[in-house]
Design an enzyme around this catalytic site. Structure first.
Site, mmCIF file in Angstrom:
data_model
loop_
_atom_site.group_PDB
_atom_site.id
_atom_site.type_symbol
_atom_site.label_atom_id
_atom_site.label_comp_id
_atom_site.label_asym_id
_atom_site.label_seq_id
_atom_site.Cartn_x
_atom_site.Cartn_y
_atom_site.Cartn_z
ATOM 1 N N SER A 163 41.300 47.874 38.994
ATOM 2 C CA SER A 163 39.784 47.259 39.232
ATOM 3 C C SER A 163 39.513 46.710 40.448
ATOM 4 O O SER A 163 40.482 46.284 41.038
ATOM 5 C CB SER A 163 39.627 46.322 37.875
ATOM 6 N N TYR A 174 42.877 38.972 33.326
ATOM 7 C CA TYR A 174 42.688 40.135 33.459
ATOM 8 C C TYR A 174 42.607 40.523 34.827
ATOM 9 O O TYR A 174 43.185 41.626 35.375
ATOM 10 C CB TYR A 174 41.087 40.404 32.986
#
Ligand code: NAP
Length: 260
Positions: free
Chosen positions: A137, A150
């Site tokens: 990401s 995350y």
């Protein structure tokens, strides 16, 4: 003979779009996801549109030893392409968030991604061919207050992928870390405040365009793929600013996203 691709989280979002692209190119598929009904729908959609075989496995990929269970269940099937895509987001200050869910995230993003890669990689190297796509990401490039685990797990996936991509040079096997910015999938419902979209949505890409970009990068064997010029700029920015400044900016963005 058709090649076979294993896609985790292949029942929706980016995983399903990547599965469709693989099917279009003639790959048989093994789709692994947590929801049996969604998997069945994905299988129908793919098999209606493309002449490939789709095997579905309903598994919770955050379970310990799940990677071994999957590979054993697949028996002799040769995996030519692995897409480690399944993942989810969690929001909140670390001292308040739910450990059970965080443990699942660590198992899914870190352990399962790493173990599945290990289990298919040896065969790929022996055959002198293979493609691995790991979903990282834009979050991988800086610390992420209010989504700390995350961001940290996506940082792990990026670092791990780049390192083994370098080790594998000349073997015929490539590893690509796909690092999307905000992308319109059900993932955004979890990250945003409610069932609506992320508030900072000016940079939101469609799942189709992100998957197409990642797919092309994987097939070319690029180690890192960041879709979009603005996202490339955002990935570069933390390199030239103090780390705590990058963290503060992310915190402000996360707070804005959760505003009532
Ligand atoms: N969308 C974004 O803005 C964005 C940006 C950067 C990176 N990513 C990454 O892209 C990947 C795909 O996400 P997406 O945006 O396509 O979201 P998505 O539509 O929610 O897809 C993720 C899929 O993984 C499944 N999954 C979650 N936990 C699982 C588990 N324990 N076992 C098996 N399957 C599980 C989900 O099932 P359920 O929905 O039933 O839980 C869902 O089908 C993720 O790794 C995410 O971190 C997304």
């Amino acid at each position: 003979m058709n090649k076979t691709a294993l896609v985790t989280g292949g029942a929706s979002g980016l995983g399903l779009e990547l599965a469709l692209l693989l099917a279009k190119d003639g790959h048989n598929l093994v789709l692994v996801d947590i929801d049996a009904e969604k998997l069945q729908l994905a299988k129908q959609e793919i098999e209606t549109n493309f002449p490939v075989k789709v095997q579905i496995l309903a598994k919770d990929l955050s379970q310990i030893n799940i990677s071994e269970e999957i590979i054993t269940e697949l028996n002799e099937i040769q995996i030519d392409v692995l897409v480690n895509n399944a993942g989810f987001g969690l929001f909140g200050p670390f001292h308040e968030t739910d450990w059970k869910r965080e443990e699942q995230m660590l198992n899914l993003h870190v352990i399962t991604t790493t173990h599945l890669t290990k289990l298919v990689l040896k065969g790929m190297v022996e055959r002198g061919s293979g493609r691995i796509l790991n979903l990282s990401s834009l979050a991988a490039f800086q610390p992420g207050p209010l989504m700390s685990l995350y961001y940290a797990t996506k940082g792990y996936i990026l670092s791990f992928s780049e390192a083994i991509a370098c080790e594998l040079k000349g073997t015929g096997v490539t590893v690509t870390a796909l690092c999307p910015g905000p992308t319109k999938t059900s993932f955004q419902k979890v990250v945003a405040n409610d069932s609506s979209e992320n508030k900072i949505s000016f940079n939101m890409a469609s799942a189709k365009e992100v998957a197409a970009y990642g797919y092309k990068a994987m097939m070319k064997g690029k180690p890192v793929a960041i879709p979009g010029a603005f996202n490339k700029f955002l990935a570069f920015l933390p390199r030239v600013m103090p780390r705590n400044m990058a963290a503060n900016i992310v915190r402000k963005i996360q707070e804005k996203n959760r505003e009532e």
